[in-house]
Design an enzyme around this catalytic site. Sequence first.
Site, PDB file in Angstrom:
ATOM      1  N   CYS A   8      42.155  28.434   2.109  1.00  0.00           N
ATOM      2  CA  CYS A   8      41.977  28.462   3.571  1.00  0.00           C
ATOM      3  C   CYS A   8      43.350  28.283   4.212  1.00  0.00           C
ATOM      4  O   CYS A   8      44.374  28.497   3.557  1.00  0.00           O
ATOM      5  CB  CYS A   8      40.962  27.412   4.031  1.00  0.00           C
ATOM      6  SG  CYS A   8      41.474  25.702   3.750  1.00  0.00           S
ATOM      7  N   ASN A  11      44.154  23.791   3.836  1.00  0.00           N
ATOM      8  CA  ASN A  11      43.720  23.119   2.585  1.00  0.00           C
ATOM      9  C   ASN A  11      43.321  21.661   2.837  1.00  0.00           C
ATOM     10  O   ASN A  11      43.476  20.805   1.957  1.00  0.00           O
ATOM     11  CB  ASN A  11      44.796  23.218   1.493  1.00  0.00           C
ATOM     12  CG  ASN A  11      44.301  22.881   0.081  1.00  0.00           C
ATOM     13  OD1 ASN A  11      45.051  22.364  -0.743  1.00  0.00           O
ATOM     14  ND2 ASN A  11      43.046  23.127  -0.206  1.00  0.00           N
ATOM     15  N   CYS A  13      40.278  21.261   5.087  1.00  0.00           N
ATOM     16  CA  CYS A  13      38.872  21.314   5.535  1.00  0.00           C
ATOM     17  C   CYS A  13      38.036  22.213   4.627  1.00  0.00           C
ATOM     18  O   CYS A  13      37.300  21.732   3.761  1.00  0.00           O
ATOM     19  CB  CYS A  13      38.774  21.796   6.981  1.00  0.00           C
ATOM     20  SG  CYS A  13      39.587  20.706   8.174  1.00  0.00           S
ATOM     21  N   ARG A  14      38.133  23.530   4.804  1.00  0.00           N
ATOM     22  CA  ARG A  14      37.196  24.426   4.128  1.00  0.00           C
ATOM     23  C   ARG A  14      37.429  24.547   2.626  1.00  0.00           C
ATOM     24  O   ARG A  14      36.476  24.429   1.836  1.00  0.00           O
ATOM     25  CB  ARG A  14      37.250  25.816   4.781  1.00  0.00           C
ATOM     26  CG  ARG A  14      36.713  25.823   6.197  1.00  0.00           C
ATOM     27  CD  ARG A  14      37.120  27.076   6.933  1.00  0.00           C
ATOM     28  NE  ARG A  14      38.558  27.122   7.144  1.00  0.00           N
ATOM     29  CZ  ARG A  14      39.221  28.134   7.677  1.00  0.00           C
ATOM     30  NH1 ARG A  14      38.562  29.221   8.044  1.00  0.00           N
ATOM     31  NH2 ARG A  14      40.521  28.081   7.859  1.00  0.00           N
ATOM     32  N   SER A  15      38.673  24.830   2.207  1.00  0.00           N
ATOM     33  CA  SER A  15      38.860  25.085   0.763  1.00  0.00           C
ATOM     34  C   SER A  15      38.702  23.833  -0.105  1.00  0.00           C
ATOM     35  O   SER A  15      38.132  23.946  -1.202  1.00  0.00           O
ATOM     36  CB  SER A  15      40.165  25.842   0.481  1.00  0.00           C
ATOM     37  OG  SER A  15      41.298  25.106   0.828  1.00  0.00           O
ATOM     38  N   ASP A 125      36.817  28.187  10.988  1.00  0.00           N
ATOM     39  CA  ASP A 125      37.676  27.017  10.887  1.00  0.00           C
ATOM     40  C   ASP A 125      37.064  25.883  11.707  1.00  0.00           C
ATOM     41  O   ASP A 125      36.942  26.012  12.928  1.00  0.00           O
ATOM     42  CB  ASP A 125      39.050  27.422  11.452  1.00  0.00           C
ATOM     43  CG  ASP A 125      40.069  26.322  11.315  1.00  0.00           C
ATOM     44  OD1 ASP A 125      39.697  25.191  10.981  1.00  0.00           O
ATOM     45  OD2 ASP A 125      41.247  26.614  11.543  1.00  0.00           O
TER      46      ASP A 125
END
Length: 155
Positions: A8, A11, A13-15, A125
């Site tokens: 993401c 690095n 939050c999402r990934s 995001d």
Amino acid sequence: MKRVLFVCLGNICRSPSAEGMFRKIVRERGYEEVIEIDSAGTGDWHIGHSPDHRAQEAATRRGVDLSDLRARQVSNEDMIHYDLILVMDRRNRADVSSMSQPEYQHKIRYLLEYSEQYEELEIPDPYYGGVHGFDVVLDMIEESCERLLDSIIKS
Ligand code: 4NP
């Protein structure tokens, strides 16, 4: 051995959420010996940082502990090492694609391509949104990670 990298922007939050969730699913289904999992960000702002506390709290509610993860930036070596580079949105895809040799472009996929439940391609995001955004993002990640493992097992 299958090597999977989630990517993401930050690095944090999402990934890392996808890394933690996929590790849990892979472990529960007994494939931890044959799948290597990591995550990275295209940006450098958060290198060395723990995942965002809102991401950690949302993950903890689903039995996923992200506290040991630390952000790192995606590298050219990652393009060679990993078999699948799973991005969250179009910006990630464009950034990773511009780093990759033509022979590695096929490794880059949207994580949501594996979903059977979501029609869209992008996992939004959640960084500037409210707390609710992290649960929505985890719903998307959880279902697509289950289908991702199905796909890896079949291949
Ligand atoms: P992520 O979210 O890409 O899911 O980790 C973000 C985290 C931080 C920033 C942007 C997105 N940032 O601009 O600092």
